[in-house]
Design an enzyme around this catalytic site. Structure first.
Site, short mmCIF file in Angstrom:
data_model
loop_
_atom_site.label_atom_id
_atom_site.label_comp_id
_atom_site.label_asym_id
_atom_site.label_seq_id
_atom_site.Cartn_x
_atom_site.Cartn_y
_atom_site.Cartn_z
N LYS A 1 -27.87 -13.45 -8.87
CA LYS A 1 -28.91 -11.81 -8.74
C LYS A 1 -28.54 -11.23 -7.47
O LYS A 1 -28.88 -11.40 -6.44
CB LYS A 1 -30.29 -12.17 -8.46
CG LYS A 1 -31.40 -11.01 -9.21
CD LYS A 1 -32.71 -11.93 -8.17
CE LYS A 1 -33.56 -10.30 -8.93
NZ LYS A 1 -33.18 -9.86 -8.35
N ASP B 1 0.90 -1.42 -0.21
CA ASP B 1 -0.38 -0.19 0.05
C ASP B 1 0.61 0.91 -0.25
O ASP B 1 0.61 2.19 -0.49
CB ASP B 1 -0.67 -0.19 1.14
CG ASP B 1 -1.63 -1.09 1.41
OD1 ASP B 1 -2.51 -1.60 0.31
OD2 ASP B 1 -2.73 -1.23 2.55
N LYS C 1 -35.37 -16.92 -7.58
CA LYS C 1 -34.76 -16.93 -6.13
C LYS C 1 -34.59 -17.63 -5.33
O LYS C 1 -35.04 -18.98 -5.97
CB LYS C 1 -35.98 -15.98 -5.99
CG LYS C 1 -35.94 -14.60 -6.46
CD LYS C 1 -36.68 -13.10 -5.71
CE LYS C 1 -36.27 -11.86 -6.53
NZ LYS C 1 -36.75 -11.15 -5.46
N GLU D 1 -26.15 -16.79 -13.18
CA GLU D 1 -25.38 -15.65 -13.25
C GLU D 1 -26.19 -15.61 -11.65
O GLU D 1 -26.92 -16.16 -11.20
CB GLU D 1 -25.41 -14.13 -13.81
CG GLU D 1 -24.65 -14.55 -15.04
CD GLU D 1 -25.21 -13.32 -15.88
OE1 GLU D 1 -24.91 -13.21 -16.66
OE2 GLU D 1 -25.79 -12.57 -14.79
N CYS E 1 -66.76 2.06 3.47
CA CYS E 1 -67.95 2.78 2.92
C CYS E 1 -69.55 2.56 2.82
O CYS E 1 -70.82 2.51 3.13
CB CYS E 1 -67.96 3.52 1.31
SG CYS E 1 -68.49 1.95 0.48
N LYS F 1 -30.04 -16.94 -18.08
CA LYS F 1 -30.09 -16.24 -19.25
C LYS F 1 -29.55 -16.89 -20.51
O LYS F 1 -28.54 -18.20 -20.99
CB LYS F 1 -28.99 -14.92 -19.64
CG LYS F 1 -29.66 -13.60 -18.11
CD LYS F 1 -28.36 -13.01 -18.76
CE LYS F 1 -28.60 -11.64 -17.75
NZ LYS F 1 -27.87 -10.28 -17.91
N ARG G 1 -31.67 3.00 -12.94
CA ARG G 1 -32.02 2.50 -13.66
C ARG G 1 -33.70 2.96 -14.12
O ARG G 1 -34.19 3.63 -14.84
CB ARG G 1 -32.48 1.25 -13.05
CG ARG G 1 -33.56 0.18 -14.16
CD ARG G 1 -34.62 -0.80 -13.03
NE ARG G 1 -33.63 -1.45 -12.51
CZ ARG G 1 -33.51 -2.52 -13.45
NH1 ARG G 1 -34.18 -3.11 -14.87
NH2 ARG G 1 -32.41 -3.92 -13.30
N CYS H 1 -68.03 -3.17 2.71
CA CYS H 1 -66.92 -3.08 2.63
C CYS H 1 -66.53 -1.94 4.14
O CYS H 1 -67.72 -1.34 4.13
CB CYS H 1 -67.41 -1.81 1.64
SG CYS H 1 -65.30 -0.88 1.58
N GLU I 1 -24.59 -4.14 -11.24
CA GLU I 1 -25.19 -3.90 -10.46
C GLU I 1 -24.06 -2.94 -9.10
O GLU I 1 -22.78 -4.12 -8.71
CB GLU I 1 -25.67 -5.41 -9.52
CG GLU I 1 -26.64 -5.17 -8.22
CD GLU I 1 -27.63 -4.90 -8.80
OE1 GLU I 1 -28.69 -4.92 -10.31
OE2 GLU I 1 -28.96 -4.90 -7.93
#
Length: 707
Positions: free
Chosen positions: A136, A48, A344, A134, A441, A320, A157, A438, A193
């Site tokens: 997510k 460094d 997911k 890939e 109302c 994909k 986006r 309801c 991302e």
């Protein structure tokens, strides 16, 4: 000093020695290389202290020769001034979302593979489809634009069409190259991302806790890495953004120079990713080629086992189709690619207690049972409500007030009750049943045959529906009434100032200014916004009516097909079925909506209040003057923005391309037209100005100016 001396030109600054120019270039290249090895490859090659020495040497040389300072220098990652606000950026190629496979088990991958094979017309005997698998990432989608190898813009986006310019903040992310290698294309948008590593997230919160302990005002800890990353990207001061220590992964491209103009040729998505790696972009090491459903399933299961050990959050994997030719063949549906899916994982789960079961009424009158929960931390957020979806689902799970339940964030977004711990149930707890009236109302709540939901029959008389209907009508993608937000609508409805949509246009300055917390300037601005909203378009108005199942795309299709609102209102189900994107369910919903007298009455009252739009002939008979013609726009037009010109050309049936070729019919040239104009002249393509374009737009198809 003589008079002549006073008007003499100043002596130009001498050029820096060649040795200085060469040393600066060498230092920048060396620092970029070491930064890539450290931040992307995780393989530092120098201490460094040596990196710091080289960095300070470059800083000193640039300070001594400021004329040599460039925005892509490593010293300029954190150097911009704080912004007042973010500028809007229209994506040249929309940043579309990917469909989510709701089945989190192995069948989710099989379902996707089955859809792909069906779409491609493959038989069982045909070989498996080649995919790219890939991660997510749970972060913030970003588009990085490079021109001539230099990062010139970074945009969020947003809504997919328009995002925000966050270039200064993205420059602070060390993994993102500011300059690309010489073999990179002249224009390229890299999609990926922005995220925050878990260790950086913990360190950030520790710093925040230290600030809070010292009495700092306005400081807070962050709930999860994604929120911290999103907040970092949207900091107005890049110095604060740099403190978040964000990271980046690339997973695709947007606009890129086409092969015929010197751009790269890719045949597969995997080849594209490998090329991005060669251009110094970080690509997730877990990315794999997968053949058929079995290998997709294996990838999903393997990453699921690694998920907790990864240094960053993911909420699933992405599949994909690898072949770009097959991707183009499959295309898109409802702004989602048919060739990709997000698969997911089962959401995180926790125990909590049901305090009550309330009924929420949506803008379409749908009654939804919602369990009020003792606060519980699930998947990075504190959850206090969980949907029970409908009566059947609530009874199937048999959720009762007082129950101890397992709650999860379905899809890591919407909290839901998974199951009840019956051994912990309070004795004599009453079974839940949906109300027949309801709760807002008092109108009858009915459940139609074949429907899972109860709906309020109060229509526009129901306060809950009025609020949501007004908000939907005023939305920026509908009629757009700037300044008419949730709290103001709630106040206007609850105080009885407005009962139906037309009442909005009967509001005057006096009635608005008399409302609590309504300043005179705000009242004046809202009156102006209401007046402005009267001039709208037919698709926006139809979408703004809030007809069930009618989104923006369907509203546009209806407007294109029928041309006039009365034709839409009077259309039979059979006629509606002739419209693209309209199926039996949507057709019935539209027909039912306009069969209700009170809905027609509202429409006529809105017209009477001055709401108007331009109507045209039905698509079947409306000629399109630019049909089949391809245009390229270059330079600055005197009266039209580039987006305005593009919209008008496309509305007239034409196509707008990004580059000039032999297939181009017209090049619309404005001030400072560049290489596209030169190429058009070389190819013999017709070059026209804005006035000629406007004449083309107004001329019948058979009177077009010949190319």
């Amino acid at each position: 000093m003589s008079t002549l001396d006073l008007f003499a030109s100043p002596t130009p600054a001498p050029m820096p020695p060649a040795s200085v120019i060469e040393r600066i270039a060498a230092l920048r290249a060396e620092l970029d290389l070491h930064a890539h090895r450290y931040y992307v490859l995780d393989e530092p090659s120098i201490p460094d202290a040596e990196y710091d020495r080289l960095f300070k040497e470059l800083q000193a040389l640039e300070a001594a020769h400021p004329e040599l300072l460039t925005p892509d220098s490593p010293t300029q990652r954190v150097g911009g001034k704080p912004l007042g606000q973010f500028a809007s950026v229209r994506h040249r190629i929309p940043m579309l979302s990917i469909r989510t496979e709701t089945d989190t088990e192995a069948t989710g991958a099989r379902n996707f593979d089955t859809r792909v094979r069906k779409e491609l017309g493959l038989k069982e005997s045909d070989p498996p489809v080649e995919y790219v698998a890939e991660l997510k990432f749970d972060g913030l989608a970003m588009s990085l634009r490079y021109e001539n190898g230099v990062l010139v813009q970074a945009a969020t986006r947003g809504d997919g069409e328009v995002g925000e310019d966050v270039t200064q903040n993205i420059r602070t992310i060390r993994q993102i190259p500011l300059r690309l290698p010489a073999d990179a294309p002249p224009v390229m948008e890299v999609r990926g991302e922005v995220y925050m590593r878990r260790d950086e997230f913990e360190a950030l919160n520790e710093r925040q806790r230290e600030k809070i302990a010292k009495g700092a005002k306005g400081e807070k800890t962050f709930v999860n890495p994604r929120n911290a990353a999103a907040g970092g990207v949207r900091q107005l001061d890049p110095a604060f953004a740099a403190e978040r220590r964000l990271s980046f992964f690339a997973y695709g491209v947007g606009e890129i120079t086409p092969p015929e103009e010197g751009g790269p040729v890719f045949e597969t998505h995997f080849e594209l990713l490998q090329t991005l790696k060669s251009w110094c972009f970080p690509v997730a090491a877990q990315t794999r080629l997968a053949y058929g459903a079995p290998e997709l399933i294996a990838f999903h299961e393997a990453i699921g086992r690694q998920r907790d050990q990864l240094p960053y959050d993911i909420d699933g994997v992405v599949y994909k189709v690898n072949s770009l030719a097959l991707q183009r063949k499959m295309g898109f549906v409802s702004r989602e690619p048919r060739w990709a899916v997000a698969h997911k994982y089962p959401a995180q789960e926790q125990l909590t207690t049901v305090l009550a079961i309330d009924i929420q009424v949506g803008r379409t009158g749908k009654l939804t049972p919602v369990a009020k929960l003792a606060p519980v931390f699930v998947g990075g957020v504190t959850v206090t409500n969980a949907t029970l979806h409908n009566e059947d689902e609530a009874r199937r799970k048999d959720v009762r007030v007082g129950d101890t339940v397992i709650v999860r964030r379905a899809g890591d977004v919407i909290p839901e009750v998974v199951s009840v711990l019956l051994d912990k149930r309070v004795q004599d707890a009453p079974q839940f049943s949906m109300p027949r009236q309801c709760p807002v109302c008092g109108s009858d709540a009915v459940r139609e045959e074949g429907e899972a939901d109860y709906r309020c029959t109060g229509g526009l008389f129901c306060a809950a529906q009025r609020k949501e209907a007004i908000l939907h009508y005023a939305h920026k993608r509908a009629v757009e009434i700037e300044g008419l937000g949730d709290k103001l609508v709630e106040q206007l409805v609850d105080t009885g100032v407005i009962r139906t949509l037309p009442d909005l246009y009967r509001l005057g300055f006096t009635s608005l200014a008399s409302l609590d917390r309504m300043a005179e300037k705000s009242a004046s601005n809202l009156v102006a916004a209401l007046e402005k909203s009267k001039q709208t378009t037919l698709p926006r108005f139809v979408f703004g009516l809030g007809i069930r199942h009618v989104g923006e795309a369907t509203a546009k299709a209806l407007a294109r097909h029928f041309g006039q609102l009365d034709s839409i209102m009077d259309a039979s189900e059979e006629q509606l079925l002739e419209v693209a994107d309209v199926g039996p369910i949507v057709a019935k919903s539209i027909r039912t909506f306009f069969e209700q007298p009170h809905n027609r009455e509202v429409v006529e009252q809105l017209r009477a209040c001055g709401v108007t739009w331009e109507e045209g002939a039905p698509a079947a008979v409306a000629p399109k003057p630019l049909s089949g013609k391809t245009f390229v726009i270059t330079g600055t037009l005197p009266g039209l923005s580039r987006d305005d010109a593009k919209d008008r050309i496309e509305a007239a049936g034409g196509k707008v391309a990004g580059s000039v070729s032999k297939k181009t019919d017209y090049v619309v040239a404005g001030l400072d037209a560049g290489s596209k104009l030169v190429k058009a002249e070389a190819l013999g393509v017709a070059v026209i100005d804005e006035a000629t374009l406007l004449a083309l737009l107004d001329s019948p198809p058979d009177e077009r100016i010949p190319a």
